[in-house]
Motif scaffolding. Structure first.
Motif, PDB file in Angstrom:
ATOM      1  N   ARG A  79       0.852  -1.184   0.000  1.00 51.70           N
ATOM      2  CA  ARG A  79       0.000   0.000   0.000  1.00 51.70           C
ATOM      3  C   ARG A  79       0.894   1.242   0.000  1.00 51.70           C
ATOM      4  O   ARG A  79       1.849   1.322   0.740  1.00 51.70           O
ATOM      5  N   GLY A  80       0.563   2.223  -0.812  1.00 45.13           N
ATOM      6  CA  GLY A  80       1.305   3.473  -0.771  1.00 45.13           C
ATOM      7  C   GLY A  80       2.635   3.415  -1.496  1.00 45.13           C
ATOM      8  O   GLY A  80       2.931   2.507  -2.262  1.00 45.13           O
ATOM      9  N   GLN A  81       3.454   4.424  -1.241  1.00 39.00           N
ATOM     10  CA  GLN A  81       4.749   4.612  -1.897  1.00 39.00           C
ATOM     11  C   GLN A  81       5.874   4.278  -0.926  1.00 39.00           C
ATOM     12  O   GLN A  81       5.995   4.938   0.092  1.00 39.00           O
ATOM     13  N   LYS A  82       6.693   3.262  -1.241  1.00 38.55           N
ATOM     14  CA  LYS A  82       7.804   2.859  -0.357  1.00 38.55           C
ATOM     15  C   LYS A  82       7.314   2.848   1.083  1.00 38.55           C
ATOM     16  O   LYS A  82       7.803   3.576   1.940  1.00 38.55           O
ATOM     17  N   ALA A  83       6.327   2.009   1.335  1.00 39.73           N
ATOM     18  CA  ALA A  83       5.573   2.052   2.579  1.00 39.73           C
ATOM     19  C   ALA A  83       5.879   0.877   3.506  1.00 39.73           C
ATOM     20  O   ALA A  83       6.257  -0.208   3.062  1.00 39.73           O
ATOM     21  N   VAL A  84       5.691   1.159   4.793  1.00 40.20           N
ATOM     22  CA  VAL A  84       5.729   0.127   5.823  1.00 40.20           C
ATOM     23  C   VAL A  84       4.482   0.286   6.684  1.00 40.20           C
ATOM     24  O   VAL A  84       3.833   1.333   6.682  1.00 40.20           O
ATOM     25  N   GLU A  85       4.185  -0.771   7.407  1.00 38.83           N
ATOM     26  CA  GLU A  85       3.142  -0.698   8.414  1.00 38.83           C
ATOM     27  C   GLU A  85       3.772  -0.973   9.772  1.00 38.83           C
ATOM     28  O   GLU A  85       4.497  -1.955   9.935  1.00 38.83           O
ATOM     29  N   ILE A  86       3.534  -0.083  10.724  1.00 41.94           N
ATOM     30  CA  ILE A  86       3.931  -0.346  12.107  1.00 41.94           C
ATOM     31  C   ILE A  86       2.843  -1.220  12.708  1.00 41.94           C
ATOM     32  O   ILE A  86       1.652  -0.943  12.572  1.00 41.94           O
ATOM     33  N   ARG A  87       3.290  -2.289  13.355  1.00 36.30           N
ATOM     34  CA  ARG A  87       2.359  -3.269  13.912  1.00 36.30           C
ATOM     35  C   ARG A  87       2.795  -3.674  15.314  1.00 36.30           C
ATOM     36  O   ARG A  87       3.922  -3.459  15.708  1.00 36.30           O
ATOM     37  N   LYS A  88       1.877  -4.236  16.018  1.00 34.51           N
ATOM     38  CA  LYS A  88       2.141  -4.902  17.295  1.00 34.51           C
ATOM     39  C   LYS A  88       2.820  -4.004  18.323  1.00 34.51           C
ATOM     40  O   LYS A  88       3.677  -4.446  19.076  1.00 34.51           O
ATOM     41  N   MET A  89       2.401  -2.739  18.381  1.00 37.47           N
ATOM     42  CA  MET A  89       2.881  -1.847  19.437  1.00 37.47           C
ATOM     43  C   MET A  89       1.991  -2.054  20.655  1.00 37.47           C
ATOM     44  O   MET A  89       0.903  -1.487  20.744  1.00 37.47           O
ATOM     45  N   TYR A  90       2.444  -2.896  21.567  1.00 32.34           N
ATOM     46  CA  TYR A  90       1.688  -3.219  22.772  1.00 32.34           C
ATOM     47  C   TYR A  90       2.593  -3.121  23.989  1.00 32.34           C
ATOM     48  O   TYR A  90       3.715  -3.640  23.967  1.00 32.34           O
ATOM     49  N   LEU A  91       2.096  -2.480  25.040  1.00 31.04           N
ATOM     50  CA  LEU A  91       2.818  -2.403  26.307  1.00 31.04           C
ATOM     51  C   LEU A  91       1.903  -2.897  27.420  1.00 31.04           C
ATOM     52  O   LEU A  91       0.725  -2.518  27.472  1.00 31.04           O
ATOM     53  N   LEU A  92       2.447  -3.719  28.297  1.00 30.06           N
ATOM     54  CA  LEU A  92       1.697  -4.137  29.476  1.00 30.06           C
ATOM     55  C   LEU A  92       1.470  -2.930  30.379  1.00 30.06           C
ATOM     56  O   LEU A  92       2.232  -1.954  30.330  1.00 30.06           O
ATOM     57  N   PRO A  93       0.441  -2.958  31.233  1.00 28.74           N
ATOM     58  CA  PRO A  93       0.102  -1.785  32.059  1.00 28.74           C
ATOM     59  C   PRO A  93       1.275  -1.224  32.859  1.00 28.74           C
ATOM     60  O   PRO A  93       1.416   0.002  32.972  1.00 28.74           O
ATOM     61  N   GLU A  94       2.129  -2.061  33.398  1.00 27.41           N
ATOM     62  CA  GLU A  94       3.231  -1.566  34.230  1.00 27.41           C
ATOM     63  C   GLU A  94       4.290  -0.797  33.441  1.00 27.41           C
ATOM     64  O   GLU A  94       5.131  -0.111  34.022  1.00 27.41           O
ATOM     65  N   ALA A  95       4.232  -0.872  32.109  1.00 29.37           N
ATOM     66  CA  ALA A  95       5.199  -0.151  31.274  1.00 29.37           C
ATOM     67  C   ALA A  95       4.619   1.148  30.712  1.00 29.37           C
ATOM     68  O   ALA A  95       5.326   1.907  30.060  1.00 29.37           O
ATOM     69  N   ARG A  96       3.358   1.408  30.980  1.00 29.40           N
ATOM     70  CA  ARG A  96       2.692   2.581  30.408  1.00 29.40           C
ATOM     71  C   ARG A  96       2.872   3.816  31.286  1.00 29.40           C
ATOM     72  O   ARG A  96       3.200   3.721  32.457  1.00 29.40           O
ATOM     73  N   GLY A  97       2.619   4.984  30.677  1.00 29.96           N
ATOM     74  CA  GLY A  97       2.608   6.231  31.419  1.00 29.96           C
ATOM     75  C   GLY A  97       3.985   6.772  31.761  1.00 29.96           C
ATOM     76  O   GLY A  97       4.115   7.652  32.604  1.00 29.96           O
ATOM     77  N   GLN A  98       5.018   6.272  31.087  1.00 25.20           N
ATOM     78  CA  GLN A  98       6.394   6.685  31.363  1.00 25.20           C
ATOM     79  C   GLN A  98       7.094   7.239  30.128  1.00 25.20           C
ATOM     80  O   GLN A  98       8.299   7.427  30.130  1.00 25.20           O
ATOM     81  N   GLY A  99       6.336   7.439  29.047  1.00 23.47           N
ATOM     82  CA  GLY A  99       6.934   7.942  27.815  1.00 23.47           C
ATOM     83  C   GLY A  99       7.524   6.854  26.938  1.00 23.47           C
ATOM     84  O   GLY A  99       8.062   7.141  25.869  1.00 23.47           O
ATOM     85  N   LEU A 100       7.409   5.614  27.362  1.00 24.16           N
ATOM     86  CA  LEU A 100       7.991   4.502  26.607  1.00 24.16           C
ATOM     87  C   LEU A 100       7.309   4.313  25.258  1.00 24.16           C
ATOM     88  O   LEU A 100       7.978   4.053  24.257  1.00 24.16           O
ATOM     89  N   GLY A 101       5.994   4.443  25.210  1.00 22.51           N
ATOM     90  CA  GLY A 101       5.283   4.282  23.944  1.00 22.51           C
ATOM     91  C   GLY A 101       5.741   5.290  22.907  1.00 22.51           C
ATOM     92  O   GLY A 101       5.991   4.947  21.752  1.00 22.51           O
ATOM     93  N   ARG A 102       5.875   6.546  23.310  1.00 18.69           N
ATOM     94  CA  ARG A 102       6.351   7.584  22.384  1.00 18.69           C
ATOM     95  C   ARG A 102       7.793   7.294  21.955  1.00 18.69           C
ATOM     96  O   ARG A 102       8.147   7.420  20.790  1.00 18.69           O
ATOM     97  N   PHE A 103       8.631   6.893  22.910  1.00 14.03           N
ATOM     98  CA  PHE A 103      10.019   6.570  22.576  1.00 14.03           C
ATOM     99  C   PHE A 103      10.071   5.410  21.580  1.00 14.03           C
ATOM    100  O   PHE A 103      10.834   5.442  20.605  1.00 14.03           O
ATOM    101  N   LEU A 104       9.259   4.380  21.814  1.00 10.01           N
ATOM    102  CA  LEU A 104       9.221   3.229  20.921  1.00 10.01           C
ATOM    103  C   LEU A 104       8.774   3.647  19.526  1.00 10.01           C
ATOM    104  O   LEU A 104       9.392   3.262  18.523  1.00 10.01           O
ATOM    105  N   LEU A 105       7.711   4.444  19.442  1.00  5.83           N
ATOM    106  CA  LEU A 105       7.230   4.915  18.140  1.00  5.83           C
ATOM    107  C   LEU A 105       8.311   5.714  17.425  1.00  5.83           C
ATOM    108  O   LEU A 105       8.567   5.502  16.234  1.00  5.83           O
ATOM    109  N   GLU A 106       8.977   6.604  18.137  1.00  8.71           N
ATOM    110  CA  GLU A 106      10.036   7.407  17.515  1.00  8.71           C
ATOM    111  C   GLU A 106      11.219   6.545  17.088  1.00  8.71           C
ATOM    112  O   GLU A 106      11.841   6.800  16.047  1.00  8.71           O
TER     113      GLU A 106
END
Length: 164
Positions: A79-106
């Protein structure tokens, strides 16, 4: 690949991680009332070698003091032009709310950009409100063309090339 965020280690997947990665994803899906689909949307977690590594993608695990707490991955798509899909971004509750999700996405975005992809697609479900907020605040724009049955949102981010 190895990256540190505070006392979290983000590293490449190994075959020994298969059961734990599936358990993390199954747990987070259940937390939000979504079903685990080993024959459908989650088949890729059970077949990382074929679905990610063999096609030029990557699958990462997040651990803290030896305990696996999350996953994140991407693979090239047609799909799209030179494209990727980000998948399976999941964090257990104890890993949330610390900026880890944003860091992982970046970290995923930086890796994707270095590999000269131009578009990043993400499918998600509205019930994953934290994820929706993260994607929208990170420059992902609503798009069309949902391909995963349990998802009701699709986002696109076009990477801009920087001229030196």
């Amino acid at each position: 690949m190895r990256r540190l965020y505070r006392d979290f280690l983000i590293r490449d997947w190994t075959a020994d991680d298969r059961t734990a990665a599936a358990a993390i994803i199954r747990s987070v899906l259940a937390e939000y009332g979504l079903g685990w689909e080993p024959e459908g949307a989650d088949r890729d977690v059970l077949q990382v070698e074929a679905c990610y590594q063999a096609v030029g993608g990557e699958f990462w695990l997040i651990e803290q003091q030896g305990k696996l707490l999350g996953t994140g991955a991407y693979y090239p798509i047609q799909r799209g032009q030179k494209a990727v899909e980000i998948r399976k971004m999941y964090l257990l509750p104890e890993a949330r709310g610390q900026g880890l999700g944003r860091f992982l996405l970046e970290a995923l975005e930086a890796t994707i950009a270095v590999r000269h992809f131009e578009q990043i697609w993400i499918e998600t479900a509205s019930v994953l409100a934290e994820a929706v907020k993260l994607y929208e605040s990170s420059g992902y724009e609503p798009a069309t063309g949902i391909e995963t049955e349990r998802c009701d949102r699709v986002y696109l981010k076009v990477l801009t090339s920087r001229r030196l």
